[in-house]
Design a protein around this motif. Structure first.
Motif, short mmCIF file in Angstrom:
data_model
loop_
_atom_site.label_atom_id
_atom_site.label_comp_id
_atom_site.label_asym_id
_atom_site.label_seq_id
_atom_site.Cartn_x
_atom_site.Cartn_y
_atom_site.Cartn_z
N THR A 131 0.86 -1.19 0.00
CA THR A 131 0.00 0.00 0.00
C THR A 131 0.89 1.24 0.00
O THR A 131 1.09 1.87 1.04
N PRO A 132 1.42 1.62 -1.17
CA PRO A 132 2.43 2.69 -1.22
C PRO A 132 1.85 4.10 -1.18
O PRO A 132 2.16 4.94 -2.03
N ILE A 133 0.97 4.36 -0.20
CA ILE A 133 0.53 5.73 0.03
C ILE A 133 1.67 6.49 0.72
O ILE A 133 2.63 5.90 1.21
N PHE A 134 1.54 7.81 0.80
CA PHE A 134 2.65 8.61 1.32
C PHE A 134 3.14 8.15 2.68
O PHE A 134 4.34 7.98 2.91
N GLU A 135 2.21 7.95 3.60
CA GLU A 135 2.59 7.61 4.96
C GLU A 135 3.45 6.34 4.98
O GLU A 135 4.44 6.24 5.70
N ASN A 136 3.08 5.36 4.18
CA ASN A 136 3.81 4.11 4.17
C ASN A 136 5.15 4.22 3.45
O ASN A 136 6.14 3.60 3.84
N VAL A 137 5.19 5.00 2.40
CA VAL A 137 6.46 5.24 1.71
C VAL A 137 7.45 5.90 2.67
O VAL A 137 8.66 5.60 2.65
N ASN A 138 6.94 6.78 3.52
CA ASN A 138 7.80 7.45 4.50
C ASN A 138 8.56 6.44 5.36
O ASN A 138 9.75 6.61 5.64
N TYR A 139 7.87 5.36 5.76
CA TYR A 139 8.52 4.35 6.57
C TYR A 139 9.63 3.62 5.81
O TYR A 139 10.52 3.02 6.41
N GLY A 140 9.59 3.69 4.49
CA GLY A 140 10.63 3.06 3.69
C GLY A 140 12.01 3.65 3.91
O GLY A 140 13.03 3.02 3.60
N TRP A 141 12.06 4.86 4.45
CA TRP A 141 13.35 5.49 4.76
C TRP A 141 13.93 4.96 6.07
O TRP A 141 15.09 5.20 6.37
N TYR A 142 13.12 4.26 6.86
CA TYR A 142 13.55 3.84 8.19
C TYR A 142 13.63 2.32 8.35
O TYR A 142 14.58 1.79 8.93
N MET A 143 12.65 1.62 7.81
CA MET A 143 12.56 0.19 8.08
C MET A 143 13.75 -0.62 7.55
O MET A 143 14.16 -1.58 8.19
N PRO A 144 14.36 -0.25 6.42
CA PRO A 144 15.54 -1.00 5.99
C PRO A 144 16.71 -0.93 6.97
O PRO A 144 17.61 -1.76 6.94
N HIS A 145 16.67 0.06 7.87
CA HIS A 145 17.74 0.22 8.86
C HIS A 145 17.37 -0.42 10.20
O HIS A 145 18.07 -0.20 11.19
N GLY A 146 16.29 -1.17 10.23
CA GLY A 146 15.92 -1.88 11.45
C GLY A 146 14.85 -1.20 12.29
O GLY A 146 14.50 -1.71 13.35
N PHE A 147 14.35 -0.07 11.83
CA PHE A 147 13.32 0.64 12.58
C PHE A 147 11.94 0.10 12.22
O PHE A 147 11.16 0.73 11.51
N HIS A 148 11.63 -1.09 12.71
CA HIS A 148 10.42 -1.79 12.30
C HIS A 148 9.25 -1.59 13.25
O HIS A 148 8.11 -1.85 12.87
N THR A 149 9.49 -1.20 14.48
CA THR A 149 8.42 -1.18 15.49
C THR A 149 8.39 0.15 16.23
O THR A 149 9.39 0.89 16.25
N PRO A 150 7.27 0.46 16.87
CA PRO A 150 7.23 1.67 17.69
C PRO A 150 8.33 1.72 18.74
O PRO A 150 8.89 2.78 19.03
#
Length: 392
Positions: A131-150
């Motif tokens: 679901t590549p809406i803006f909010e989710n794309v934003n997380y793409g800058w963080y999750m590859p670095h291990g920022f997966h959870t609150p």
């Protein structure tokens, strides 16, 4: 009273809740109805009188379905506030504005969740890629670095705060110990009868350094609802009215969804500071006028920063505030006397508002003496909200 200020113009007159558990065995819609009917009974208001609803996002219970099942006749107002737990206090703001302006007469605010048995916010698997809406794309800058959870997102802020101000894991633990002490004497709390020590906190496993298991809120099933009407009408209601003395929302510069890591300074919560300034201005109150507070405790580090944003202690000195025990039972500002989301339940902040109502009514299990004003905050790290509730 200024026409542009809602202070004192609306009141909470009914309160209802289900039990809090890890497996409710009911749908979220049923939980919402149970809490709403209990709140209406508490207020002495018939279900068909409800003409407004307000809730917030990550909610699976549409207002039209509650209205249909309640038998509501003509619903004139409904709203759903975005940003999850940061919105927790905002439905009360929206309801207060609706009744103060005559848009609606009887508004129900609610939250129903099966956040343990049906889905889990902390899972780290959210389907963002599909679901590549803006909010989710934003997380793409963080999750590859291990920022997966609150916990991981908050952990970054906490680490910087510790580096800047000398706070320690034990300081975070002092928050956990105090709220679990309150939960231990609250029969409604999941951790009723289960206090912890600082040694217990320090021995709990790492979730995402510097956060340990006992720094993280629960995942809970349950529901809470309340009924809001005008302050004038509230004088004739069944329960002692709890006045909305101030209500506010806030988004600050550089805000993102729990990942505002590109700000120049990540040791504070400027959006909560914005809420604080509005609450003090609307109500005419100051930190010294608050007898107890419900501080959103999804993660312990952000409790320290909220104490600073509201002026209960200077920047960087919340660690000294909790080391002195000011936040604990018998302290000068007891916080989360129901046990908070760490000890009672995680109903996305709505159970905290309920505790604020009980403290003003004088009916809390861990009642603070001579309560006139209670501060309640919503989720942090996201666009947020807050309330000051008080006696008429």
């Amino acid at each position: 009273m200024a026409a542009d200020n809602i202070s004192g113009r609306a009141a909470i007159v009914g309160l209802g809740a289900t039990e809090f558990s890890k497996n409710s065995g009911r749908t979220e819609l049923r939980l919402a109805l149970e809490a709403t009917l209990a709140a209406l009974a508490d207020a002495g208001i018939a279900p068909e009188e409800v003409d407004g609803f307000s809730s917030y996002s990550v909610d699976k219970v549409p207002e039209y379905e509650i209205a249909r099942l309640l038998g509501a006749k003509d619903v004139k107002f409904f709203s759903q506030v975005p940003h999850g737990g940061g919105a927790a206090c905002a439905p009360v703001l929206h309801a207060a504005m609706a009744v103060a302006t005559g848009v609606a007469r009887t508004v129900v605010v609610y939250r129903a969740m099966n956040e343990r048995s049906w889905y889990r916010f902390g899972s780290g698997s959210y389907g963002f890629a599909s679901t590549p809406i803006f909010e989710n794309v934003n997380y793409g800058w963080y999750m590859p670095h291990g920022f997966h959870t609150p916990a991981a997102w908050v952990g970054m802020f906490a680490q910087r705060y510790m580096h800047r101000y000398g706070a320690t894991s034990e300081d975070f633990g002092r928050i956990s110990v105090a709220v679990r002490d309150f939960a231990a004497t609250n029969p409604a709390a999941f951790f009723h009868g289960k206090p912890i020590t600082l040694a217990d906190h320090q021995a709990s496993r790492w979730i995402c350094e510097p956060l340990r298991l006992l720094d993280c809120c629960q995942e809970s099933d349950g529901a809470v609802a309340m009924v809001i009407t005008s302050a004038e009408r509230a004088r004739d209601m069944k329960q002692r009215p709890v006045i909305v003395k101030a209500a506010a929302q806030g988004i600050s510069d550089g805000q993102q969804i729990m990942t505002s890591l590109y700000r120049d300074d990540i040791t504070g919560l400027p959006e909560m500071g914005l809420v604080a300034r509005q609450l003090w201005q609307q109500s005419g109150l100051a930190p010294a006028d608050i007898q107890t507070a419900v501080i959103y405790d999804h993660f312990t580090p952000f409790v320290l920063q909220q104490l600073e944003e509201f002026g209960f202690c200077p920047r960087g000195q919340a660690k000294d505030f909790v080391r002195a025990g000011h936040h604990a039972r018998g302290g000068k500002l007891p916080i989360n006397t129901h046990g908070g989301q760490l000890g009672e339940a995680y109903i996305h902040g709505m159970n905290g508002i309920a505790e604020g109502v009980r403290q003003v009514r004088g009916s809390a299990v861990n009642q603070v003496a001579d309560v006139r004003n209670v501060l309640v905050t919503a989720g942090t790290g996201v666009p947020t909200s807050g309330l000051i509730l008080g006696a008429a």
